[in-house]
Design an enzyme around this catalytic site. Structure first.
Site, PDB file in Angstrom:
ATOM      1  N   TYR A 118       0.831  -1.203   0.000  1.00 57.54           N
ATOM      2  CA  TYR A 118       0.000   0.000   0.000  1.00 57.54           C
ATOM      3  C   TYR A 118       0.869   1.259   0.000  1.00 57.54           C
ATOM      4  O   TYR A 118       0.663   2.172  -0.811  1.00 57.54           O
ATOM      5  CB  TYR A 118      -0.912  -0.005   1.227  1.00 57.54           C
ATOM      6  CG  TYR A 118      -1.863   1.166   1.297  1.00 57.54           C
ATOM      7  CD1 TYR A 118      -3.045   1.164   0.553  1.00 57.54           C
ATOM      8  CD2 TYR A 118      -1.584   2.268   2.107  1.00 57.54           C
ATOM      9  CE1 TYR A 118      -3.925   2.239   0.617  1.00 57.54           C
ATOM     10  CE2 TYR A 118      -2.459   3.343   2.172  1.00 57.54           C
ATOM     11  CZ  TYR A 118      -3.621   3.327   1.427  1.00 57.54           C
ATOM     12  OH  TYR A 118      -4.489   4.396   1.494  1.00 57.54           O
ATOM     13  N   LYS A 149       1.139   4.133  -3.037  1.00 56.72           N
ATOM     14  CA  LYS A 149       0.779   5.541  -2.859  1.00 56.72           C
ATOM     15  C   LYS A 149       1.956   6.460  -3.180  1.00 56.72           C
ATOM     16  O   LYS A 149       1.765   7.586  -3.656  1.00 56.72           O
ATOM     17  CB  LYS A 149       0.260   5.779  -1.443  1.00 56.72           C
ATOM     18  CG  LYS A 149      -1.065   5.076  -1.168  1.00 56.72           C
ATOM     19  CD  LYS A 149      -2.149   5.489  -2.164  1.00 56.72           C
ATOM     20  CE  LYS A 149      -3.484   4.840  -1.873  1.00 56.72           C
ATOM     21  NZ  LYS A 149      -4.539   5.266  -2.829  1.00 56.72           N
TER      22      LYS A 149
END
Length: 298
Positions: A202, A206
């Site tokens: 994750y 990002k």
């Protein structure tokens, strides 16, 4: 001053101090406030991926409230959620002419997204706003044991899907030549690591979104297409509520991670999204906007 320099003029000109100076020279001019006109999205068309619920739906509603003609919510479920249906009814009852539409699509399917973008362009004859909000988060997994497929699944949605969504809108913005605003939803996790959370996929995804936004902004600036990223902190949604139900201790941990001492509400992103989408932010591109209660300040 270079002869190649072209002074930009606001579509609402004269505004600000220039309006005051012009009014001083002409007593027939009646002063009027234009600041809220700058934030208006009257007659604009946009797409929001991940718009079936949560932050995506909240942002889509805000765009409609600001006067957008039509906002198309793109998401994976074949049918929209109960929250989405109620929000669509709410928009209709507002009576400002805005429409909230739903289209089921997998954001990792580039060809299908482009096709949908073309169809929307043909129907609406414009494209002005894109919010790429679709994203996924997998459970805690040791970075040294992280499975290849799980990592790829996250990158496919959080990176590829964001690019394909931005392309879908950007191609139509370029087609009609009116410029536009593309907002990529990143996360504070793109520039910091959430303490005690094993979210290597994750966080990596990002970070990629942040660089994607800067890169696209540099390429598309001359087309009057602005690209910015928005990095929320911990926000309370139905999805995070389910996560916190299983690990209730995290609410206090997350709340104590910022100076305000609480996690955010989804409606606290409405203002910044409308600003980025509107003429009030026409000189903002290639930027990352942090909305995290000051988490970065510590």
């Amino acid at each position: 001053m270079s002869s190649s320099f072209v002074q930009s003029v606001s579509p609402l000109a004269p505004i600000g101090v220039n309006a005051a100076i012009e009014a001083a020279a002409n007593p027939d001019i009646k002063p009027s406030s234009k600041i809220f006109d700058e934030f208006a999205l009257t007659d604009r068309v946009g797409i929001v991926s991940g718009g079936n619920r949560g932050l995506g739906l909240e942002m889509a509603l805000a765009l409609c409230e600001a006067g957008a003609r039509a906002i198309y919510c793109l998401d994976l479920p074949e049918k929209p959620s109960e929250d989405w249906v109620k929000t669509k009814e709410y928009v209709e009852r507002m009576g400002n002419g805005s429409r909230l539409e739903y289209i089921s699509v997998d954001v990792t399917d580039q060809a299908k997204l482009w096709e949908i973008g073309e169809e929307i362009g043909n129907k609406e004859q414009r494209m002005d706003i894109c919010i790429a909000a679709a994203g996924i988060l997998k459970t805690h997994t040791d970075c040294l044991e992280y499975p290849a497929q799980q990592f790829q699944d996250v990158m496919n949605v959080n990176v590829n899907g964001v690019l394909f969504t931005a392309q879908t809108a950007g191609r139509q913005m370029a087609r009609f030549g009116n410029g536009g605003s593309i907002i990529l939803i990143a996360s504070m996790s793109g520039t910091i690591t959430n303490r005690d959370h094993a979210w290597v996929s994750y966080n990596t995804s990002k970070s990629a979104v942040l660089q994607m936004g800067r890169s696209m902004a540099c390429e598309l600036g001359t087309k009057n297409i602005r690209v910015n990223t928005l990095s929320p902190g911990h926000i309370y949604t139905k999805m995070t509520a389910q996560y916190l139900e299983k690990q209730p201790h995290l609410l206090e941990k997350w709340s104590n991670s910022n100076p305000i001492g609480r996690i955010g509400r989804s409606d606290e992103l409405r203002g910044v999204v409308v600003w980025l989408a509107s003429s009030a932010s026409t000189f903002c591109t290639g930027s990352d906007i942090l909305v995290n209660g000051g988490h970065h300040a510590w």
